[in-house]
Design an enzyme around this catalytic site. Structure first.
Site, PDB file in Angstrom:
ATOM      1  N   TYR A 156     -35.984   8.278 -12.077  1.00 56.03           N
ATOM      2  CA  TYR A 156     -36.415   7.316 -11.057  1.00 56.03           C
ATOM      3  C   TYR A 156     -37.583   6.484 -11.593  1.00 56.03           C
ATOM      4  CZ  TYR A 156     -38.993   6.215  -6.637  1.00 56.03           C
ATOM      5  OH  TYR A 156     -39.690   5.626  -5.604  1.00 56.03           O
ATOM      6  N   ASP A 241     -37.391  17.680  -7.134  1.00 57.86           N
ATOM      7  CA  ASP A 241     -37.390  16.686  -6.063  1.00 57.86           C
ATOM      8  C   ASP A 241     -35.986  16.684  -5.468  1.00 57.86           C
ATOM      9  OD1 ASP A 241     -38.407  13.166  -5.896  1.00 57.86           O
ATOM     10  OD2 ASP A 241     -37.468  14.487  -4.439  1.00 57.86           O
ATOM     11  N   ILE A 243     -34.887  15.186  -2.773  1.00 53.38           N
ATOM     12  CA  ILE A 243     -34.856  14.118  -1.768  1.00 53.38           C
ATOM     13  C   ILE A 243     -33.433  13.698  -1.399  1.00 53.38           C
ATOM     14  CG2 ILE A 243     -35.018  12.247  -3.449  1.00 53.38           C
ATOM     15  CD1 ILE A 243     -36.796  10.724  -1.516  1.00 53.38           C
ATOM     16  N   LYS A 279     -34.035   9.464   2.390  1.00 59.07           N
ATOM     17  CA  LYS A 279     -32.677   9.244   1.882  1.00 59.07           C
ATOM     18  C   LYS A 279     -31.646   9.965   2.731  1.00 59.07           C
ATOM     19  CE  LYS A 279     -34.769   7.264  -1.547  1.00 59.07           C
ATOM     20  NZ  LYS A 279     -34.835   5.807  -1.711  1.00 59.07           N
TER      21      LYS A 279
END
Lengths: 496, 470
Positions: A156, A241, A243, A279
């Protein structure tokens, strides 16, 4: 720069290095696409030739479900007549532990998003300003300036800012390659660890996103277990992570690190999870980030740091109610999973028809598109950027070039598919197919010329393809996919 | 544990201080009129609970804002997706206008120079990240808000060097104190990057005088450093003086649009004026483009929830509401402060005369066994554990003189305040000091009042007849 005096010497007025360097990463070319989009945003009726935003990893597919729930549950708002009796208590509530009901609801939701295979302890739920805040906070807790975190690439783009900018932490990438479908391996991590420590770097841990951004792939259980054992052996931290945990397409399996932490060979004090509702639920505006650590000292410290980015109590209150509604949550997770899977299917099918392959993925809000064959010069990042500019300027799509994710192989692009309605996706696919067929008709050197001629020649081909594509959409509608409403192209600046 | 960062293992968060310990004790045994009438009364929390009814009635009259609608249409989707770190333009405009209104519309705030943050906690830390390197120092007048140790220093690595203020002149900032602090920083090999003041002051409850503001602006001009004015309590001014912002002073000195004005920054928040600490709304205002740019990017780490931005932009754009609210808020704060002050007086206790804030700076020096911080802590423990009032000892605010306490008055009902005062009076009368006081209470109060008057004379600037420093 402020009042910097040319005569040299110290002047107190100079701003900090952090304020004046570009470690925030926002001066990169990556954001040129955004700027172009903002100048000329696509709208189905008002601006049909505008740029379609496919660089924004948003989940807009299930907002209708949430909107409906909010309408039916006015008590969940402290502002409505039904909920205003709670207003003063909630407006006054700034305890950094967060509302107990909120923590419980989040823990509950996180468990459900993982198929009920694990439970989360509300006492370990720590708030933060989105996952952006959570990632920065966990770095502040685990590392000092100059320490290193290993991060598999491609990763990311904003990690450069979130993990490094104000913390002083360094990222050492663990490069993954297409030769094994960009799969993260323990060997690759071991090698990166070895190289870093040999250069006298203090490696504090490993951080990765699972499901992956930008790849959309899920780490298999074996590798996850081996990685967890590796960090235990080296006594370094593991931050996962998660997410995108609930963006896993229907029928696919996601293994959360929470499922392997109970293994007796694992030192749980080293394991930390970052989460967010941005998300999975498509609520980036509400700024709900979570740090979840199995290490008590980290929970305690992160909680104190959460003062710098607490979740608005108005939002906590609403979500506490929403996420405790089991029937809503169960339906939401199921629908979301289904719609994402269908959307992904439509998109990748459309791309295949244009001869474009994507990395096989089973989660996320994007695909990792392989355009290596369209590079003017193979294996050249210059060509990648050139191709990217063509995609923005000529194809009128804002996509994200692999180099902005630190990918070591030119030609890969992340393309988002869940931040628009079906019609817009359809237009995007048409443009892609159009572009590809244009390019296959001439040699690579002439790629930037003769656009108009090609367009005319392909008009008939376009119509034919259009009707074919429409058929596939129609079939899906008949299969029961509800059609999300037309989106306004409102776009926040500089988010990925 | 070497595994974790030094931030975890140090106590740079400052939460081992008595300020926070009092809170913890309160949490264990909180007062409730019905359920726990002998519990601890929270007087260590600078909250404004006096005007929720005004906001609630506004909500009842404004169903659109209350239910995420605009002109009757749901804008839920737009809000759900809005994460632009520039913030909602209508919200920043409303904030700018509200800030102007609080300052009598004498100065203007440009919405483009506002950076939103998650509370002033985040705003202050962000400014530090923008202005200071690890090891750089900011000068702060004492006593100061205990949370600054965390907000300004913890993760930024910046240092605080105190500007010592004393009761001899009502804790006002003097030129001598400023220079002394600057020199002290130099002695410690710390680069001074600026001065940070809270105006109106926490914990003093007083607004800075024009003289002090002029002094500060002159000082930062001559030293070529920054000035941060945390004006979080600007809307709680209830004295008959009007609030003078550092922005007023820049205007009056004709320093607008100069290099100096680029080094003056204001921090604001809705946590105190509107009593909405839970909503996490803070702001940085700066004339320096680079700071606005850097701080805006940093705000990603603590954006304001979009649903909160939307609600508050509607609330603050309603000028009828804001003017009525500000007036009523000030009225209620003034009346509440009076109640506390007179209640304390009847127990033989005086305060620094205050004209703002949600607390009083209370003088309990006469109740100390010795003029030491140990004695202050002893007294504090008695008040916390025996009298069951959580108040904040001056040492937690870095006050250089023992015996001062910050006592909040706006975070409870009138009845609870009366009860707290009753408990305190009983306590005072039961101690040796108390007996002495009640014996010669009349004389004592007379002399205490004289002291109060002289404090008052120093702090008043309404007539612009500013007395000399001494």
């Amino acid at each position: 720069m402020g009042s910097l005096k040319k005569s040299g010497g110290y002047t107190g007025a100079i701003l900090s290095r952090i304020a004046t360097n570009d470690q925030h990463g926002e001066n990169s070319e990556y954001f040129d696409g955004w700027k172009s989009y903002d100048k000329n945003p696509f709208h189905l009726s008002r601006n049909p030739h505008g740029i379609i935003q496919m660089g924004l990893a948003e989940n807009q597919l299930c907002l209708d479900l949430i909107k409906e729930w909010i309408k039916e549950n006015p008590k969940a708002s402290v502002c409505t007549p039904e909920g205003v009796h709670q207003f003063s208590d909630i407006a006054n509530f700034q305890d950094y532990h967060g509302l107990k009901e909120f923590r419980q609801a989040i823990a509950h939701f996180m468990g459900k998003a993982r198929g009920g295979r694990v439970t989360f302890d509300p006492e370990r739920i720590v708030m933060s300003g989105g996952a952006t805040g959570a990632n920065e906070t966990i770095m502040f807790c685990l590392a000092d300036p100059g320490d290193v975190f290993l991060v598999p690439s491609p990763y990311y783009a904003a990690f450069d800012r979130d993990l490094r900018w104000r913390t002083g932490v360094e990222i050492v990438p663990v490069h993954c390659s297409s030769s094994n479908n960009f799969k993260l391996t323990v060997e690759a991590v071991e090698w990166a660890y070895k190289k870093a420590t040999e250069s006298n770097k203090n490696v504090k841990g490993l951080l990765f996103t699972n499901p992956s951004n930008p790849l959309g792939t899920i780490l298999d259980k074996d590798t996850l277990e081996n990685l967890v054992r590796f960090v235990t052996k080296k006594n370094i931290h593991l931050v996962v992570d998660e997410i995108y945990a609930a963006t896993v397409f229907a029928g696919e399996n996601f293994v959360s690190v929470a499922e392997v932490v109970k293994d007796s060979e694992v030192n749980a004090d080293l394991i930390h999870i970052v989460y967010s509702l941005s998300k999975d639920m498509g609520l980036p505006g509400f700024r709900v980030g979570i740090v979840y650590s199995y290490n008590d000292s980290v929970v305690s410290c992160a909680r104190k740091m959460s003062s710098f980015g607490l979740v608005s109590s108005q939002t906590q209150f609403m979500l506490a109610s929403m996420l405790s509604d089991d029937s809503f949550v169960d339906n939401f997770l199921m629908e979301s999973s289904k719609r994402l899977g269908i959307r992904h299917g439509v998109f990748t099918l459309g791309l295949k028809k244009a001869g474009i392959n994507c990395l096989i993925s089973t989660a996320g809000l994007f695909v990792w598109m392989d355009l290596r064959h369209l590079l003017r010069v193979r294996n050249s990042f210059e060509s990648e950027i050139e191709l990217w500019h063509i995609i923005i300027d000529k194809v009128k799509l804002n996509v994200s070039p692999g180099s902005s994710f630190q990918c070591t192989e030119p030609g890969w692009f992340r393309v988002c598919f869940a931040n628009m309605d079906d019609d817009t996706l359809h237009v995007a696919l048409l443009r892609i197919q159009d572009f590809v067929s244009k390019n296959s008709n001439k040699t690579a050197e002439k790629a930037s010329d003769n656009d108009q001629v090609i367009q005319n020649n392909n008009a008939k081909k376009q119509k034919w393809k259009q009707s074919n594509l429409r058929l596939s959409f129609r079939r899906l509608y008949e299969d029961g996919l509800s059609s999300p409403g037309i989106m306004s192209p409102h776009s926040p600046l500089l988010r990925t | 544990m070497k595994q974790l960062s030094t931030k975890v293992t140090s106590n740079g968060h400052g939460q081992d201080s008595s300020y926070f310990l009092g809170w913890e004790e309160y949490e264990k045994n909180p007062y409730d009129e019905i359920k726990n009438p002998n519990g601890m009364i929270q007087m260590g929390l600078a909250e404004n609970q006096l005007c929720f009814d005004l906001i609630e009635s506004w909500l009842a009259k404004n169903p659109d804002a209350a239910s995420l609608k605009r002109n009757g249409q749901s804008i839920f989707r737009e809000l759900a997706l809005f994460q632009d770190y520039h913030g909602m333009p209508e919200f920043k405009k409303a904030m700018a206008e509200f800030m102007e209104e609080i300052r009598g519309n004498r100065v203007t705030f440009d919405p483009k120079k506002i950076v939103l943050a998650a509370g002033s906690t985040s705003a202050n830390e962000t400014l530090m990240f923008c202005l200071a390197e690890p090891g750089d120092a900011f000068l702060l007048p004492t006593p100061y808000y205990p949370g600054f140790d965390r907000d300004l220093k913890w993760r930024t690595g910046a240092e605080i060097v105190p500007i010592h203020c004393s009761s001899s002149n009502g804790f006002q900032i003097t030129e001598a104190a400023l220079q002394q602090a600057y020199q002290q920083a130099n002695k410690l090999d710390l680069k001074v990057k600026g001065v940070l003041v809270t105006n109106p002051s926490n914990p003093l409850g007083t607004a800075l005088t024009r003289r002090e503001l002029n002094l500060l602006v002159d000082f930062i001009t001559s030293k070529n450093i920054h000035l941060i004015s945390d004006e979080i309590y600007s809307g709680t001014m209830f004295g008959f003086e009007q609030f003078i912002s550092v922005m007023d002073v820049l205007k009056d000195k004709k320093l607008e649009n100069t290099e100096v004005s680029k080094r003056v920054h204001v921090v604001y928040s809705l946590s105190k004026d509107l009593g909405l600490p839970g909503f996490r709304v803070g702001a940085i205002y700066s004339n320096d483009e680079m700071i606005v740019s850097a701080a805006t990017k940093m705000s990603s780490f603590g954006l304001v929830s979009s649903q909160t931005q939307y609600l508050l932009s509607a609330l603050l754009s309603d000028k009828k509401f804001t003017s009525q609210y500000l007036e009523e808020n000030q009225k209620r704060l003034k009346s509440r402060q009076k109640r506390l002050v007179s209640g304390l007086e009847s127990a033989g206790i005086t305060c620094l005369r205050s004209n703002a804030g949600l607390f009083c700076w209370v003088d309990m020096r006469h109740l100390l066994d010795t003029n030491t911080f140990e004695a202050e802590l002893d007294l504090w423990k008695k008040i916390v554990y025996n009298v069951k009032l959580n108040i904040s000892p001056g040492s937690s605010c870095h006050c250089t003189e023992p015996g001062w306490f910050r006592v909040c008055f706006a975070n409870m009902s009138e009845d609870t305040l009366d009860l707290a005062l009753k408990r305190l009076k009983t306590f005072v009368e039961s101690t040796d000091c108390g007996r002495m006081i009640s014996r010669s209470s009349h004389e004592r109060l007379k002399s205490l009042r004289k002291k109060t008057v002289s404090n008052w004379v120093f702090r008043v600037s309404w007539s612009d007849r500013v007395p000399d420093e001494r």
